[in-house]
Design a protein around this motif. Sequence first.
Motif, mmCIF file in Angstrom:
data_model
loop_
_atom_site.group_PDB
_atom_site.id
_atom_site.type_symbol
_atom_site.label_atom_id
_atom_site.label_comp_id
_atom_site.label_asym_id
_atom_site.label_seq_id
_atom_site.Cartn_x
_atom_site.Cartn_y
_atom_site.Cartn_z
ATOM 1 N N ALA A 1 -23.121 21.648 -8.454
ATOM 2 C CA ALA A 1 -22.609 22.117 -7.168
ATOM 3 C C ALA A 1 -21.982 20.990 -6.359
ATOM 4 C CB ALA A 1 -23.738 22.778 -6.376
ATOM 5 N N TYR A 2 -22.603 19.818 -6.397
ATOM 6 C CA TYR A 2 -22.088 18.671 -5.647
ATOM 7 C C TYR A 2 -21.423 17.704 -6.617
ATOM 8 C CZ TYR A 2 -24.071 19.651 -1.028
ATOM 9 O OH TYR A 2 -24.341 20.188 0.205
ATOM 10 N N SER A 3 -20.121 17.856 -6.793
ATOM 11 C CA SER A 3 -19.382 16.950 -7.667
ATOM 12 C C SER A 3 -19.428 15.540 -7.098
ATOM 13 C CB SER A 3 -17.938 17.426 -7.807
ATOM 14 O OG SER A 3 -17.915 18.736 -8.352
ATOM 15 N N LEU A 4 -19.630 14.570 -7.958
ATOM 16 C CA LEU A 4 -20.096 13.260 -7.519
ATOM 17 C C LEU A 4 -19.036 12.333 -6.931
ATOM 18 C CD1 LEU A 4 -22.481 12.531 -10.510
ATOM 19 C CD2 LEU A 4 -23.140 13.153 -8.180
ATOM 20 N N VAL B 1 -18.802 16.346 -18.019
ATOM 21 C CA VAL B 1 -18.439 15.115 -17.300
ATOM 22 C C VAL B 1 -17.514 15.424 -16.132
ATOM 23 C CG1 VAL B 1 -17.268 12.886 -17.470
ATOM 24 C CG2 VAL B 1 -18.786 13.647 -19.315
ATOM 25 N N TRP B 2 -16.493 16.257 -16.379
ATOM 26 C CA TRP B 2 -15.548 16.569 -15.311
ATOM 27 C C TRP B 2 -16.217 17.388 -14.213
ATOM 28 C CZ3 TRP B 2 -11.695 14.305 -13.487
ATOM 29 C CH2 TRP B 2 -10.785 14.945 -12.634
ATOM 30 N N ALA B 3 -17.121 18.271 -14.592
ATOM 31 C CA ALA B 3 -17.857 19.055 -13.605
ATOM 32 C C ALA B 3 -18.720 18.144 -12.737
ATOM 33 C CB ALA B 3 -18.722 20.100 -14.297
ATOM 34 N N MET B 4 -19.348 17.172 -13.343
ATOM 35 C CA MET B 4 -20.166 16.220 -12.582
ATOM 36 C C MET B 4 -19.306 15.412 -11.620
ATOM 37 S SD MET B 4 -23.147 14.655 -15.021
ATOM 38 C CE MET B 4 -22.163 14.358 -16.478
ATOM 39 N N LEU B 5 -18.109 15.068 -12.049
ATOM 40 C CA LEU B 5 -17.268 14.181 -11.249
ATOM 41 C C LEU B 5 -16.491 14.903 -10.162
ATOM 42 C CD1 LEU B 5 -15.835 11.751 -13.947
ATOM 43 C CD2 LEU B 5 -17.592 11.258 -12.229
#
Length: 391
Positions: free
Chosen positions: A189-192, A168-172
């Motif tokens: 690669a592209y944190s949201l 979750v933190w990697a995505m954000l």
Amino acid sequence: MIETITKPRIQSIDLLKGLVMVIMALDHVRDYFHYSAFFFDATDPEQTTWPIYFTRFITHFCAPAFSFLAGTSAFMIGKRKSPAELSSFLFKRGLWLVFVEIIIINFAWKFDIHFSHIGLQTIWSLGISMIVLAGLIHLPKKAVLAFSLVIIFGHNLLDNIHFDGSYVWAMLHERQKFEFAEDHTVVFAYSLLPWIAVMSLGYCFGSLYDSSFDAQKRKRLLNSLGLGSLALFFILIAFNTYGDPVQWTNYSDTSKTLMSIFNVSKYPPSLFYLLVTLGCSLLFLANAEKLKGKVVNFFCVFGRVPFFYYILHLYLIHLLAVFAAYFTGFGWQAMVLPTFITRVEALKGYGFNLITVYLVWIVVILLLYPLCKKFDNYKQSHKEKWWLSYL
């Protein structure tokens, strides 16, 4: 990626989209053809040169401009749809883009049928941003603007927060790689978080292109905001305390110091990164509305069919690299990649000089232009076909 409204008064939007799509291809050609890409970061002041640095730096403008304009285009599409219809369109389009990123785009990058390495990059971030925007459009415009600005200006406060192993933190907010099966990895690669804010900010700016909005007032406002963004960048740079997770270094060499100052962080996009890129994009939009001619029309073609172009350019660049590897003794199999190309140890020693990179880039653009032109004409003459809005 959002369908474009092709009224003459907003041709500047198509023009900017087209320019950034063409420039983006330069960076991808550099990945697959430049010798030095396998040995050092193009923006590392201690190893790079100005031509290499500039070749990479100029491509920083692509993702922010396109994400911002995707939000602007969403607003304009909403002028023809009810909020519920627009929300549904954005949600479905977002899901489609996520699917395309995982399957079609990842295969284009690596030609690996086993999908050993999945990178979630530009198209992924656009897709998720659209899904979030599908909900945000139901809020008051001022609330969406506040949401966007708070994240853009405040997300660097999260730079020192780390949750190792957290999907979750990697995505954000933090670029991380995870092994999700044996010999299979995924990279967020592209944190949201900041990319979502860029698109929602672009949505707020869509009202500037309403037919009732005065063109001169729009120009003054965009110029003021663009110049203000760049001024704020230099003010924050002078303090060198907040705005980017990596502080710039004052070298004894002025040239290296300048490189360090503009070596802004993209993963995730820092405040410095967004101030520079979006500031320049706003200035371009402010002053490009009256530009006309064959050159403008050339770039607008790519700007009207960006998704179609994006997919084609990756496959074409990678296919050309297959031939390049074969004819330089590395073998075509070397271009079936287990990870991102510049991290493949077996390819160190492969590649060409920067002049060759630029020549390949020009060839790629010239080969794709007639295909994009034909598809653009087809889209313009078949607006009744709903599926075209997904391409």
